[in-house]
Write a protein that holds these residues in place. Structure first.
Motif, PDB file in Angstrom:
ATOM      1  N   HIS A  35       1.079  -1.542   0.135  1.00 27.79           N
ATOM      2  CA  HIS A  35       0.278  -0.165  -0.213  1.00 27.79           C
ATOM      3  C   HIS A  35       1.159   1.386  -0.279  1.00 27.79           C
ATOM      4  O   HIS A  35       0.171   2.195  -0.123  1.00 27.79           O
ATOM      5  CB  HIS A  35      -1.192   0.421   1.158  1.00 27.79           C
ATOM      6  N   LEU A  36       2.212   1.024   0.350  1.00 31.85           N
ATOM      7  CA  LEU A  36       3.075   2.527   0.272  1.00 31.85           C
ATOM      8  C   LEU A  36       3.533   2.432  -1.028  1.00 31.85           C
ATOM      9  O   LEU A  36       4.096   3.647  -1.234  1.00 31.85           O
ATOM     10  CB  LEU A  36       4.212   2.289   1.927  1.00 31.85           C
ATOM     11  N   GLY A  37       4.122   1.238  -1.765  1.00 31.38           N
ATOM     12  CA  GLY A  37       4.850   1.957  -3.558  1.00 31.38           C
ATOM     13  C   GLY A  37       6.009   1.527  -2.705  1.00 31.38           C
ATOM     14  O   GLY A  37       6.818   2.199  -3.612  1.00 31.38           O
ATOM     15  N   ASP A  38       6.761   1.158  -1.547  1.00 27.22           N
ATOM     16  CA  ASP A  38       8.196   1.446  -1.218  1.00 27.22           C
ATOM     17  C   ASP A  38       9.355   0.417  -1.735  1.00 27.22           C
ATOM     18  O   ASP A  38       8.938  -0.576  -0.722  1.00 27.22           O
ATOM     19  CB  ASP A  38       8.432   2.024   0.442  1.00 27.22           C
ATOM     20  N   TRP A  39       9.460   0.300  -2.490  1.00 30.30           N
ATOM     21  CA  TRP A  39      10.536  -0.765  -3.053  1.00 30.30           C
ATOM     22  C   TRP A  39      11.546  -1.133  -2.280  1.00 30.30           C
ATOM     23  O   TRP A  39      11.835  -2.759  -1.860  1.00 30.30           O
ATOM     24  CB  TRP A  39      11.189  -0.385  -4.477  1.00 30.30           C
ATOM     25  N   ARG A  40      11.885  -0.170  -1.253  1.00 22.81           N
ATOM     26  CA  ARG A  40      12.775  -0.442  -0.389  1.00 22.81           C
ATOM     27  C   ARG A  40      12.761  -1.397   1.238  1.00 22.81           C
ATOM     28  O   ARG A  40      12.636  -1.680   1.600  1.00 22.81           O
ATOM     29  CB  ARG A  40      13.767   0.785   0.832  1.00 22.81           C
ATOM     30  N   ILE A  41      11.468  -0.832   1.297  1.00 22.25           N
ATOM     31  CA  ILE A  41      10.358  -1.170   2.944  1.00 22.25           C
ATOM     32  C   ILE A  41      10.437  -3.021   2.058  1.00 22.25           C
ATOM     33  O   ILE A  41      10.511  -4.030   3.428  1.00 22.25           O
ATOM     34  CB  ILE A  41       9.289  -1.032   3.094  1.00 22.25           C
ATOM     35  N   THR A  42      10.111  -2.979   0.820  1.00 20.26           N
ATOM     36  CA  THR A  42      10.112  -4.897   1.027  1.00 20.26           C
ATOM     37  C   THR A  42      10.655  -5.615  -0.047  1.00 20.26           C
ATOM     38  O   THR A  42      10.754  -6.633   1.088  1.00 20.26           O
ATOM     39  CB  THR A  42       9.424  -4.643  -1.487  1.00 20.26           C
TER      40      THR A  42
END
Length: 733
Positions: A35-42
């Motif tokens: 839901h954030l669309g942040d690849w770094r978190i993934t």
């Protein structure tokens, strides 16, 4: 996965982690992060899961790894931290919650760090110091104080909403707590900012900082507030306490002679906070209404009927004390005084309505220690600052929030009345107060008082703040530090558990008392009194079968206890075993043959066992022993009816109808007349029974049908019974 609502994901992840299903937790966490669309978190989640997969491979191959448990705990901590991070990032842009509104504002002040704000505050504190204020005009002095207080609010909000606390923030905060130039009240306030952040998201740095302040601070005030905050923060985040470093830190604190006693002291303050609502209800529902009722009588006693009495003679009037004693207020006031001596919060109800001043709109002011440099206090008291301010400051009975409430309320009183009040506070009264305050100066008393007042301030904020719904209230349920395994060595000794258990037990918190007694039962050798109390707790919680088990254990250890016998008899009766109940009531009778209550209960058991003639003998015995009481009349009347003695039954029912008759009494009188063949009179009594039960016809019909067998046995024809019901319904039309 798509069927799970985004708001339900955090609790679902926690559910999986608590059940050691990390694979499912990772899967759901990755879905949440999308839901954030942040690849770094993934990418971080992938690395965490890869570490877990590697650990699993080694474990399933049978490899010996002494660090496996610590690695598992580390992965769990990272899952929780990532969950909080994602949750915060999702809520931050749009949430109207006060926390996130403050976060958004602070992020707009891009150049302000904790370190830079502290530097500015030191400058502002120096400019507002007495030395630098000597030559300042009143306008300049006010401006400097306002600048200083504005910075206090900014720093509070900054520290409150920091997440996570960086190493630079941590260093700046620690430096502030250790600084000799910053005011003590400012440091005390900062403790609450550190705690408030923990009520939103767990941050290990905050907890470790609070524990360090507790250990190192030379100020009892700062030290005890830090401990209260640390324990409350740990309790609110108890599912997050997986860190070995925290356990090691607490182990090292146990080497301090004061640690265990301080933890117990704070625990008792948290326990006492639960009593606040009970005390508040007593004040609102019993004391205040009774005092209002008493006002006209007091006026008559004072005035002698002419309205011109001398109020100064009130204390000397013996009729006044008599009035208080008769009303019951004197007993209630004594009870409240005892509660206050035990640390109970008797002022909550008094000051709750004084929290609507604009001063209490700012979160920071709920946690600001009372001090005379505060502009609100200065403006409220003016020239009377020294006299009244010092008196309030010295009060050992009011928490900080109530001191501000008192001052603000006082400022709204007309000047003449305020001067009259002030005239009562002469030097002698001040000296007496100082001596009384000094009596609290023993280390244990002072530490207890600091914790007591700080917990009261916290309680008021979470219960009374106008936007309290924006905060996670730690007091919404009992705070039970026994749930923190890391504190078990400090709280599970016999003395502490006994005190806590008795506190809960005496105040009627039976579920909590049972939990504590259960722990005690595992430590102590078998004890009949402990089993009695555990049984009583279960019985009060409507768990009769479990209560019976504990009463039986108590009986094994002390077979002669009448109290235990009574409880066993009552439990068997409640569980529908009148024969076993009768056995115990007979044993009690052998020891107390002149007890009318025992005779009545034996009669009830015999009646349930369909032995009405024997039951009658015991009802007559109860009536004979306690001839002034009417409680044997109803069973005598009904039992006589069951036994077929209608004359005797009518004799007693006529007595019953003079003793505040109930709906059931009228119904039984109807049954009696029906059995005698006087149907018209029976219907009259049945209608009275319905009227006495608020006209509830359906309830009457159910009860009437339940007595069908008794009526048939009394000679009433079965075909007549439904006709009587219809006749009643027609008569009511």
């Amino acid at each position: 996965m798509a069927s799970i609502h985004i708001n339900d994901i955090p609790s679902k992840v926690e559910h999986y982690v608590s059940r050691h299903r990390l694979r499912d937790a990772f899967k759901l966490l990755r879905h949440y992060s999308s839901h954030l669309g942040d690849w770094r978190i993934t990418d971080e989640i992938d690395r965490m899961e890869e570490s877990y997969s590697m650990m699993l491979r080694y474990a399933t191959q049978g490899a010996v790894d002494p660090e496996r448990d610590e690695m598992y705990s580390s992965i769990v901590r990272k899952i929780y931290a990532m969950l909080d991070r994602i949750s915060r990032q999702i809520s931050k842009p749009k949430s109207s919650n006060m926390y996130f509104s403050t976060v958004r504002y602070e992020e707009m002040q891009a150049g302000d760090t904790v370190g830079s704000l502290m530097k500015n505050y030191k400058t502002a504190s120096n400019e507002a110091s007495p030395y630098n204020m000597i030559n300042a005009s009143s306008a300049q002095a006010s401006e400097r104080m306002m600048a200083k207080e504005d910075l206090e609010k900014r720093i509070f909000n900054k520290v409150w909403t920091l997440y996570p606390v960086s190493s630079d923030d941590d260093a700046a905060l620690r430096e502030a707590f250790e600084s000799p130039v910053l005011p003590d009240y400012f440091k005390d306030m900062l403790i609450s900012a550190v705690l408030l952040g923990l009520t939103h998201y767990y941050d290990e740095r905050r907890v470790m900082m609070l524990l360090d302040i507790y250990e190192k601070s030379q100020s009892v005030n700062l030290s005890m507030r830090a401990l209260c905050a640390a324990l409350l923060g740990m309790y609110m985040n108890r599912s997050r306490l997986w860190d070995r470093k925290l356990r090691q830190r607490i182990d090292s604190l146990r080497e301090l002679t004061s640690w265990s006693s301080d933890v117990k002291l704070v625990f008792m303050q948290f326990i006492r906070s639960r009593d606040t609502e009970r005390i508040n209800r007593k004040m609102q529902e019993e004391v205040f209404p009774e005092m209002l009722k008493l006002r006209p009588d007091i006026a008559r006693k004072i005035s002698g009927g002419d309205g011109l009495g001398d109020i100064a003679n009130l204390e000397e009037n013996p009729e006044w004390q008599e009035l208080l004693d008769k009303s019951g207020i004197a007993d209630k006031i004594k009870e409240l005084s005892k509660m206050q001596e035990d640390g109970g919060d008797v002022f909550m109800s008094t000051f709750a309505n004084l929290k609507s001043f604009p001063f209490f709109s700012d979160v920071v002011n709920w946690f600001m220690p009372f001090h005379l440099d505060n502009l609100t206090v200065k403006n409220a008291l003016g020239s009377e600052l020294s006299a009244i301010g010092n008196l309030v400051l010295s009060s050992p009975f009011l928490c900080n929030g109530d001191k501000y409430s008192f001052i603000l309320a006082l400022s709204s009183v007309p000047a003449m009345q305020r001067r009259m009040m002030l005239s009562q506070f002469d030097a002698q009264n001040l000296n007496e107060l100082e001596l009384r305050n000094a009596s609290l100066g023993l280390p244990s008393g002072e530490r207890d008082n600091v914790a007591n007042k700080y917990v009261q301030d916290l309680y008021r904020f979470f219960k009374l703040y106008r936007r309290k719904g924006d905060f996670n209230d730690p007091f919404i349920r009992p705070i039970n530090l026994l749930q923190l395994a890391v504190l078990a060595p400090d709280l599970t000794d016999v003395d502490t558990l006994s005190v806590v258990g008795e506190f809960y037990f005496k105040r009627g918190y039976y579920d909590d008392a049972y939990h504590v007694f259960e722990i005690l039962g595992e430590i102590l050798p078998p004890d009949s009194q402990l089993y009695q109390k555990m049984g009583y707790c279960c019985q009060k919680s409507k768990n009769t079968a479990k209560a019976l088990k504990y009463y039986e254990q108590a009986e094994l250890l002390n077979a002669d206890s009448l109290w235990t016998m009574r409880r066993l008899a009552a439990c068997y009766k409640l569980m529908g075993n009148p024969a076993k109940a009768l056995e115990y009531f007979k044993r009690i009778e052998a020891k107390k043959s002149d007890d009318p209550g025992v005779a009545l209960n034996i009669g009830h058991c015999l009646l349930e066992l369909d032995r009405p003639d024997e039951a009658l003998n015991y009802y007559f015995k109860a009536d004979f022993i306690d001839e002034k009481s009417t409680r044997a009349w109803r069973p005598l009347a009904w039992c006589s009816f069951i036994a077929g003695d209608m004359v005797q039954s009518e004799e007693y029912y006529n007595k019953v109808l003079t003793d505040n008759p109930s709906s059931g009494d009228y119904m039984n009188m109807g049954h009696l007349n029906l059995a005698k063949g006087d149907i018209r009179e029976a219907i009259n009594f049945y209608n009275l029974a319905i009227d006495a039960n608020n006209g509830d016809v359906e309830s009457f019909i159910n009860n009437y049908n339940a007595d069908r067998n008794h009526l048939l046995k009394a000679g009433v024809e079965g075909s007549l019974l439904p006709l009587v019901v219809d006749a009643i319904l027609y008569s009511r039309d």
